[in-house]
Write an enzyme that holds these catalytic residues in place. Structure first.
Site, mmCIF file in Angstrom:
data_model
loop_
_atom_site.group_PDB
_atom_site.id
_atom_site.type_symbol
_atom_site.label_atom_id
_atom_site.label_comp_id
_atom_site.label_asym_id
_atom_site.label_seq_id
_atom_site.Cartn_x
_atom_site.Cartn_y
_atom_site.Cartn_z
ATOM 1 N N HIS A 105 2.025 -0.740 -5.417
ATOM 2 C CA HIS A 105 1.842 -0.566 -3.985
ATOM 3 C C HIS A 105 0.521 -1.185 -3.535
ATOM 4 C CE1 HIS A 105 0.794 2.092 -0.411
ATOM 5 N NE2 HIS A 105 1.963 1.578 -0.068
ATOM 6 N N HIS A 138 -1.897 -4.985 4.978
ATOM 7 C CA HIS A 138 -1.026 -3.847 5.253
ATOM 8 C C HIS A 138 -0.817 -3.598 6.734
ATOM 9 C CE1 HIS A 138 0.003 0.467 5.811
ATOM 10 N NE2 HIS A 138 0.867 0.166 4.870
#
Length: 317
Positions: free
Chosen positions: A8, A50
């Site tokens: 992640h 992100h």
């Protein structure tokens, strides 16, 4: 069956998220897939970042203090790639400048930078070639509707870049993910992509945009999704129910319902320093989700810790 380990934002529990260093470390830790969140710059270049904002993870506010929008945020879309590449990346902070994960090391200096999707895909290709094993990619199209409002079709740009690096077929080592159900339908049925697709499922109160994530989790909703996507990426908290009185953890049925529709389940996010309610350790969470629920993969900031759990599990079986 062993679930796939999705790094992640890279090995983001150890190094600043979405940096090339975090991706290289995740590869070295044995992650099966490396995640890339993708946003567009003013000159339509694709960044691995992100958020649509730069201020949470870079020094943009001190470098370009006059470039914030009226809401006080610094948007990647307001900067050319050349400007973004001058920024340095730090551990994620909140609106008050405090680290979101206070226990993680606060790196300083200019060694961590934002980079393009092309740069990361090249890194993955180089790592795979040098190691003899194949780590896949797991790109996310971030806020496609917002990007459309900003004058850029980010989805077609992403698909073009993935094609350039050889990610085209359903069998290629790639999953393309998005929270936007309409955009994933467009990717499959209008743009004709054969890549494996994953519908991310959040909470309806996480965004001001009209969503119906609750409906997606139902049998009817999952059946509808299965006509377009190969899997779902739900919030890990939605996999179980926690009774606070006695601490009892029970299966919510979501994994079972998804599997019944032929969908793989890759929940997010497994962090040893931010555990969901009801679990005391990461191994406890992994035991429940991997052994009891039989998830197919998982997003984690700590691919090393997950890898150790899976190795110990394999040796003990």
């Amino acid at each position: 069956m062993r679930p796939v380990v999705i790094a992640h934002r890279g090995a983001s529990g150890h190094l600043p998220e979405h940096t090339l260093q975090a991706k290289t470390l995740a590869f070295a830790m044995g992650a099966d897939y490396l995640e890339q969140d993708i946003v567009a710059t003013r000159d339509d270049q694709l960044l691995v970042l992100h958020d649509i904002h730069l201020d949470g993870v870079t020094d943009v506010a001190s470098r370009f203090p006059t470039r914030a929008r009226p809401d006080g945020r610094y948007y990647a879309r307001d900067f050319d790639l050349a400007e973004v590449l001058t920024l340095t990346v730090h551990e994620r902070t909140d609106e008050h400048g405090r680290q979101v994960f206070p226990g993680r090391r606060a790196y300083s200096g200019g060694e961590f930078r934002v980079h393009t999707l092309a740069r990361e895909l090249q890194l993955v290709a180089d790592l795979n070639a040098s190691d003899g094993r194949t780590a896949g990619i797991y790109p996310e199209i971030k806020n496609p509707a917002w990007h459309h409002q900003e004058g850029v079709d980010i989805t077609t740009l992403v698909l073009e870049e993935l094609t350039r690096f050889g990610y085209v077929q359903h069998t290629d080592p790639a999953y393309l993910q998005c929270f936007d159900e309409q955009e994933l339908r467009r990717v499959r049925h209008e743009l004709g992509s054969q890549l494996k697709l994953v519908q991310l499922i959040g909470e309806d109160d996480w965004s001001s945009e009209a969503t119906n994530f609750a409906a997606m989790r139902s049998t009817r909703g999952l059946k509808k999704l299965a006509a377009t996507v190969d899997g779902i990426g739900p919030w890990v908290n939605r996999l179980y129910r926690h009774r606070k009185g006695d601490g009892n953890i029970t299966d919510s049925g979501l994994v079972r319902r998804a599997h019944a529709q032929g969908l793989v389940v890759h929940p997010y996010t497994f962090r040893s320093d931010a555990l969901p309610e009801g679990f005391a350790t990461l191994d406890e969470l992994l035991h429940f989700t991997v052994d009891s629920l039989v998830i197919d993969g998982l997003f984690t900031d700590f691919p090393d810790a997950v890898g150790r759990f899976l190795q110990n599990r394999s040796e003990g079986s």
